[in-house]
Scaffold this active site. Structure first.
Site, PDB file in Angstrom:
ATOM      1  N   ARG A 159      28.551  38.766  39.086  1.00 26.51           N
ATOM      2  CA  ARG A 159      28.872  39.721  40.149  1.00 26.51           C
ATOM      3  C   ARG A 159      27.947  39.675  41.355  1.00 26.51           C
ATOM      4  O   ARG A 159      28.347  39.997  42.472  1.00 26.51           O
ATOM      5  CB  ARG A 159      28.722  41.133  39.589  1.00 26.51           C
ATOM      6  CG  ARG A 159      29.972  41.707  39.018  1.00 26.51           C
ATOM      7  CD  ARG A 159      29.586  43.008  38.339  1.00 26.51           C
ATOM      8  NE  ARG A 159      30.545  43.332  37.309  1.00 26.51           N
ATOM      9  CZ  ARG A 159      31.583  44.148  37.507  1.00 26.51           C
ATOM     10  NH1 ARG A 159      31.769  44.718  38.663  1.00 26.51           N
ATOM     11  NH2 ARG A 159      32.432  44.391  36.531  1.00 26.51           N
ATOM     12  N   HIS A 169      25.445  31.957  16.234  1.00 27.91           N
ATOM     13  CA  HIS A 169      24.277  31.087  16.449  1.00 27.91           C
ATOM     14  C   HIS A 169      23.569  30.720  15.149  1.00 27.91           C
ATOM     15  O   HIS A 169      22.823  29.754  15.099  1.00 27.91           O
ATOM     16  CB  HIS A 169      23.315  31.694  17.478  1.00 27.91           C
ATOM     17  CG  HIS A 169      22.457  32.804  16.947  1.00 27.91           C
ATOM     18  ND1 HIS A 169      22.915  34.081  16.793  1.00 27.91           N
ATOM     19  CD2 HIS A 169      21.180  32.824  16.527  1.00 27.91           C
ATOM     20  CE1 HIS A 169      21.940  34.844  16.303  1.00 27.91           C
ATOM     21  NE2 HIS A 169      20.873  34.105  16.132  1.00 27.91           N
ATOM     22  N   ASP A 179      27.365  43.829  12.878  1.00 26.76           N
ATOM     23  CA  ASP A 179      26.440  43.037  13.695  1.00 26.76           C
ATOM     24  C   ASP A 179      25.934  41.808  12.939  1.00 26.76           C
ATOM     25  O   ASP A 179      25.752  40.748  13.534  1.00 26.76           O
ATOM     26  CB  ASP A 179      25.260  43.929  14.108  1.00 26.76           C
ATOM     27  CG  ASP A 179      24.307  43.228  15.052  1.00 26.76           C
ATOM     28  OD1 ASP A 179      24.792  42.544  15.975  1.00 26.76           O
ATOM     29  OD2 ASP A 179      23.069  43.344  14.883  1.00 26.76           O
ATOM     30  N   HIS A 198      26.716  36.434  10.409  1.00 20.60           N
ATOM     31  CA  HIS A 198      25.595  35.633   9.893  1.00 20.60           C
ATOM     32  C   HIS A 198      25.520  35.693   8.355  1.00 20.60           C
ATOM     33  O   HIS A 198      25.360  34.678   7.695  1.00 20.60           O
ATOM     34  CB  HIS A 198      24.259  36.127  10.454  1.00 20.60           C
ATOM     35  CG  HIS A 198      24.243  36.317  11.946  1.00 20.60           C
ATOM     36  ND1 HIS A 198      24.975  35.543  12.805  1.00 20.60           N
ATOM     37  CD2 HIS A 198      23.561  37.198  12.728  1.00 20.60           C
ATOM     38  CE1 HIS A 198      24.745  35.944  14.056  1.00 20.60           C
ATOM     39  NE2 HIS A 198      23.897  36.945  14.029  1.00 20.60           N
TER      40      HIS A 198
HETATM   41  C1  BG6 Z   1      22.348  38.850  16.612  1.00 19.37           C
HETATM   42  C2  BG6 Z   1      22.390  40.338  16.359  1.00 19.37           C
HETATM   43  O1  BG6 Z   1      23.601  38.273  16.401  1.00 19.37           O
HETATM   44  O2  BG6 Z   1      21.423  38.260  15.726  1.00 19.37           O
HETATM   45  C3  BG6 Z   1      21.012  40.957  16.486  1.00 19.37           C
HETATM   46  O3  BG6 Z   1      23.270  40.939  17.293  1.00 19.37           O
HETATM   47  C4  BG6 Z   1      20.014  40.231  15.624  1.00 19.37           C
HETATM   48  O4  BG6 Z   1      21.044  42.341  16.146  1.00 19.37           O
HETATM   49  C5  BG6 Z   1      20.097  38.731  15.872  1.00 19.37           C
HETATM   50  O5  BG6 Z   1      18.715  40.717  15.954  1.00 19.37           O
HETATM   51  C6  BG6 Z   1      19.266  37.977  14.868  1.00 19.37           C
HETATM   52  O6  BG6 Z   1      19.194  36.628  15.237  1.00 19.37           O
HETATM   53  P1  BG6 Z   1      17.952  35.752  14.849  1.00 19.37           P
HETATM   54  O7  BG6 Z   1      18.312  34.384  15.241  1.00 19.37           O
HETATM   55  O8  BG6 Z   1      16.769  36.308  15.588  1.00 19.37           O
HETATM   56  O9  BG6 Z   1      17.784  35.933  13.369  1.00 19.37           O
END
Ligand code: BG6
Length: 476
Positions: free
Chosen positions: A49, A191, A248, A253
């Site tokens: 933006r 990720h 979350d 994960h």
């Molecule tokens: C994210 C979550 O996907 O992963 C966060 O939204 C979390 O709440 C994070 O802190 C953890 O990622 P990592 O790579 O630091 O373990």
């Protein structure tokens, strides 16, 4: 690092000013460019933006890189940074208005650029999920959708987590993105799947003859998966109020780690073969319903969560969950997979522990030595990147007493200088067209189905309050 030939292309970064873009994406792209992992010709167009021109965006990117550059332990060097910044462009746009997309389309097809740059397009949505449908619709209207692509170019879209917030929203997002892009053009990111030790689970299991024969209910007593953080929700109170740890962390994960441990060997290393096996794990999870949820799930909230910014004073959102999953299939029937994830716990650690059954007879003391020395494979994802094997060994001395000892592999010691961050790895995979470490449509939906059922079964339960920096409440 493997050098691979990538096609020349244009990378369009929606949400160029987002926290993720600032801290991870722009610095990762820069590192990839320095390591000569990007194609010979590439352009990165930031869309956001703010009123910036190309030059303004280049200065902004330079700042992001200087502040957040990482990987390989090397420092930012001027000529490389200069070269990278020269490939950056900027379009100012309100995501909800079509005008910005007209300018974007013009910039992409700017005649001064080579053809492949205009026909190979990767769109990255680093934006709040609520904007994803409107951006995708507008891309289509501007003729930039995946299904609009001409036969001599490719188009891809990377969609950031969270992918929906329940089954219904995930389905409708899948419908929107699936209308404009083909499934093989869609990269749903988690990720965790870019973390080196997570990717190594597949290799550890299927490139070694000695572990896989034991990797089942006959030899393994239980599996535990921990994703613990030693900090609270920080500035993300508003997001957490709508998400909680189940949405979350566990839905994505947590379940992805479980799938990597529990999956069967794939028929080959194609993305579809690997993802088929993971999907089967999700479908084998024993449903958590009103009848069994109290036995298998415990939710917690850290003391003081309700005082965080943007958190309701009577919030019942969970910041911690302990879940005992069962994978009801031939390999795992009866083996508990205990999963624990939470904020503000005693330490930051992500770890998977497979504990083996005790030998049939305990000859050696002390009497509790089986549980004390039971064989374990301990896969630490972070902070260390290690795999340890625990076994019993004779304590030196006159008596035959067993003590637990460890053999440890440390990736950072064995492979010096080979490390990429998860975003660097996943960006490269998306550019190269490898979907193995991205979530497929069916799996996104299956995992939401499991989490929705669990949440529904627990909807009247208040989470247990736990002290900050404790281990969190235990499931009995
Ligand atoms: C994210 C979550 O996907 O992963 C966060 O939204 C979390 O709440 C994070 O802190 C953890 O990622 P990592 O790579 O630091 O373990």
């Amino acid at each position: 690092m493997i050098d691979q030939e990538l096609d020349d292309f244009t990378f369009v970064l929606f949400g160029a000013e987002s926290d993720l873009a600032r801290r991870k994406l722009i610095p990762s792209l820069y590192q990839l460019a320095r390591w000569k992992q990007l194609p010979e010709k590439y352009r990165i167009i930031g869309v956001a933006r703010s009123e910036l021109d190309h030059q303004g965006f280049r200065s902004y990117a330079r700042k992001c890189i200087e502040e957040h550059s990482f990987g390989g332990g090397e420092s930012v060097t001027e000529p490389q940074l200069e070269a990278f910044c020269a490939s950056l462009y900027y379009i100012q746009a309100d995501f909800t208005e079509p005008e910005g997309y007209v300018s974007l389309e013009k910039e992409i097809h700017n005649n001064s650029h080579r053809n492949a740059l205009c026909s190979n397009l990767l769109f990255y949505l680093s934006i709040p999920p609520i904007f994803a449908p409107v951006v995708i619709d507008n891309l289509e209207k501007a003729g930039l959708g995946g299904k609009n692509a001409s036969c001599n170019g490719w188009r891809k879209i990377v969609v950031e987590k969270p992918f929906g917030f329940d089954l219904e929203s995930a389905r409708s997002l899948n419908a929107v993105v699936g209308r404009v892009f083909h499934e093989e053009q869609i990269y749903r990111i988690d990720h965790y799947l870019g973390k080196e030790p997570v990717q190594n689970i597949l290799v550890f299991r299927f490139s070694n003859g000695m572990f896989e024969p034991l990797w089942n209910r006959q030899y393994i007593d239980n599996v535990s998966i921990t994703i613990a953080e030693d900090f609270g929700v920080r500035t993300r109170g508003a997001y957490y109020e709508k998400s909680g740890v189940l949405r979350d962390i566990i839905q994505n994960h947590g379940l992805q780690l479980l799938a990597a441990i529990a999956m069967e060997p794939p028929v080959d290393l194609s993305a579809e073969a690997v993802r088929d096996e993971k999907e089967k794990v999700f479908r084998s999870l024993r449903p958590l319903t009103k009848d069994n949820v109290r036995e298998f799930v415990l939710l917690g909230q850290y003391d003081g969560y309700r005082d965080e910014v943007d958190v309701a004073p009577d919030s019942t959102v969970e910041t911690y969950a302990a879940i005992r999953w069962f994978v009801d299939n031939w390999r795992w029937k009866g083996v508990p997979f205990s999963m624990k994830a939470g904020k503000n716990l005693a330490e930051r650690v992500t770890e998977i522990v497979l504990t083996f059954k005790c030998p049939p007879q305990n000859f050696f003391g002390p009497p509790e030595s089986c549980s004390y020395t039971a064989n374990q494979i301990i896969i630490q994802i972070q902070p260390e990147e290690t795999i340890a094997i625990r076994f019993g060994s004779k304590r030196p001395g006159k008596e035959l007493i067993t003590d637990p000892v460890y053999m440890k592999f440390d990736s950072r010691i064995s492979f010096v200088n080979e490390h990429m961050t998860p975003y660097q790895r996943l960006l490269l995979d998306a550019m190269a067209g490898d979907q193995m470490n991205f979530i497929r449509q069916d799996t996104v939906e299956t995992s939401w189905k499991v989490i929705d059922a669990l949440r529904d079964a627990l909807k009247d339960e208040a989470p247990e309050i736990y002290p900050v920096h404790s281990r969190g409440p235990e499931l009995r």
